[in-house]
Design an enzyme around this catalytic site. Structure first.
Site, PDB file in Angstrom:
ATOM      1  N   LYS A   1       1.424  -1.579   0.250  1.00 25.43           N
ATOM      2  CA  LYS A   1      -0.103  -0.182  -0.101  1.00 25.43           C
ATOM      3  C   LYS A   1       0.779   1.193   0.025  1.00 25.43           C
ATOM      4  O   LYS A   1       1.714   1.613   1.148  1.00 25.43           O
ATOM      5  CB  LYS A   1      -0.640   0.079   1.395  1.00 25.43           C
TER       6      LYS A   1
ATOM      7  N   GLY B   1      -8.541   9.205  10.377  1.00 20.35           N
ATOM      8  CA  GLY B   1      -8.451   9.827  11.711  1.00 20.35           C
ATOM      9  C   GLY B   1      -9.557  10.124  12.072  1.00 20.35           C
ATOM     10  O   GLY B   1      -9.134  10.472  13.262  1.00 20.35           O
TER      11      GLY B   1
ATOM     12  N   ALA C   1      -9.720   5.466   4.271  1.00 17.07           N
ATOM     13  CA  ALA C   1      -9.897   6.465   5.493  1.00 17.07           C
ATOM     14  C   ALA C   1     -10.620   7.428   6.084  1.00 17.07           C
ATOM     15  O   ALA C   1     -11.003   7.761   4.935  1.00 17.07           O
ATOM     16  CB  ALA C   1      -8.576   7.800   4.716  1.00 17.07           C
ATOM     17  N   GLY C   2     -10.783   7.991   7.149  1.00 16.04           N
ATOM     18  CA  GLY C   2     -12.211   8.986   7.193  1.00 16.04           C
ATOM     19  C   GLY C   2     -12.654   8.191   7.808  1.00 16.04           C
ATOM     20  O   GLY C   2     -14.431   8.187   8.026  1.00 16.04           O
TER      21      GLY C   2
ATOM     22  N   ASN D   1      -8.546   1.444  10.370  1.00 22.45           N
ATOM     23  CA  ASN D   1      -7.565   1.491  11.749  1.00 22.45           C
ATOM     24  C   ASN D   1      -8.398   1.918  12.776  1.00 22.45           C
ATOM     25  O   ASN D   1      -8.522   1.585  13.552  1.00 22.45           O
ATOM     26  CB  ASN D   1      -6.579   2.122  11.120  1.00 22.45           C
ATOM     27  N   THR D   2      -8.054   3.447  12.663  1.00 21.26           N
ATOM     28  CA  THR D   2      -8.257   4.251  13.944  1.00 21.26           C
ATOM     29  C   THR D   2      -9.893   4.112  14.252  1.00 21.26           C
ATOM     30  O   THR D   2     -10.443   3.823  15.406  1.00 21.26           O
ATOM     31  CB  THR D   2      -8.351   5.515  13.347  1.00 21.26           C
TER      32      THR D   2
END
Length: 259
Positions: free
Chosen positions: A100, A161, A187-188, A209-210
């Protein structure tokens, strides 16, 4: 079976997860298992996968015999840094070529530097890497990355994040409609409804992830995300009913009513 196909390999899960921000490797392992993910991404510059032999190794918790590891270039701000990082990853992982790529524009927003990203992508593809590429939600850049040979395009839904969810579904829809390779939101995403919406738009998968690691109960959130991705995919395949502004339609037959 409806599977996700990336670089010639099929996966049952359309949820990809990261390994950062957890309390320890044991919690990482438990969250990954709860998510049902088969592809797990790891930041080479931040997590030990063998480059530091005297420290705990993530691969003891997330073995490559069970998961497809996706080395990423988190923390890189130039094409050269990203290229060197992935060269190291390939060496550490015995020739592993699915990666990635992300090249960031600044440390505050973590927004991608698409110029450096495209430069790195072209080089890595020529070097035999199978590149999944984090990028902005710009349909033109997405097309250029695909033309450069990337095996998947990974536009952001909102900032890394942030947990702000899908801020521009229209751009994502354009990217999905034009792409000939898998499109995965990266993301997001903040909660399960965000994941479901992304999948209902037609995304092939989601990397997060977050949203899991920063939840009050990461294991429960991982399970919720697994179900949301599956439900969103099924809803997309089913095809939603058309929206009708000011046009009521009874859910029961209107003929044969009891009088």
């Amino acid at each position: 079976m409806d599977q996700l196909n990336i670089a010639g390999k099929a996966y049952s899960s359309r949820l990809l997860v990261g390994t950062g921000k957890y309390r320890d490797f044991e919690q990482t392992k438990a969250a990954v298992e709860a998510s049902g993910a088969e592809i797990v991404t790891v930041a080479i510059r931040r997590v030990n996968i063998g480059q530091n032999p005297d420290e705990p190794n993530l691969l003891d918790a997330i073995p490559t015999s069970k998961y497809t590891l996706l080395p990423n270039t988190a923390g890189c701000y130039t094409a050269n840094d990203a290229i060197r990082t992935l060269m190291l990853a390939r060496e550490l992982l015995d020739g592993h070529d699915l990666v990635k790529l992300e090249v960031l524009g600044d440390p505050h927003t973590l927004y991608p530097n698409v110029i450096e990203t495209l430069e790195a992508a072209k080089y890595l593809v020529k070097e035999g890497f199978k590149v999944m590429d984090y990028t902005s939600d710009d349909p033109i850049m997405a097309r250029q990355l695909e033309d450069a040979g990337c095996v998947a395009i990974m536009p952001l839904a909102s900032l890394i994040g942030s947990g702000m969810g899908i801020l521009n579904p229209w751009n994502l829809s354009i990217i999905i409609g034009n792409a000939k390779v898998p499109v995965l939101v990266d993301a997001g995403v903040g909660t399960a409804s965000d994941a479901a919406i992304a999948m209902e738009l037609g995304c092939d998968g989601i990397l997060m992830n977050t949203a899991i690691a920063a939840a009050k109960d990461p294991l429960l959130m991982a399970s919720a995300m697994k179900k949301a991705v599956e439900a969103g995919r099924e809803a997309y395949l089913a095809g939603r009913m058309p929206k009708k502004l000011y046009s009521a339609s009874p859910s029961s037959p209107t003929s044969g009513l009891i009088s």
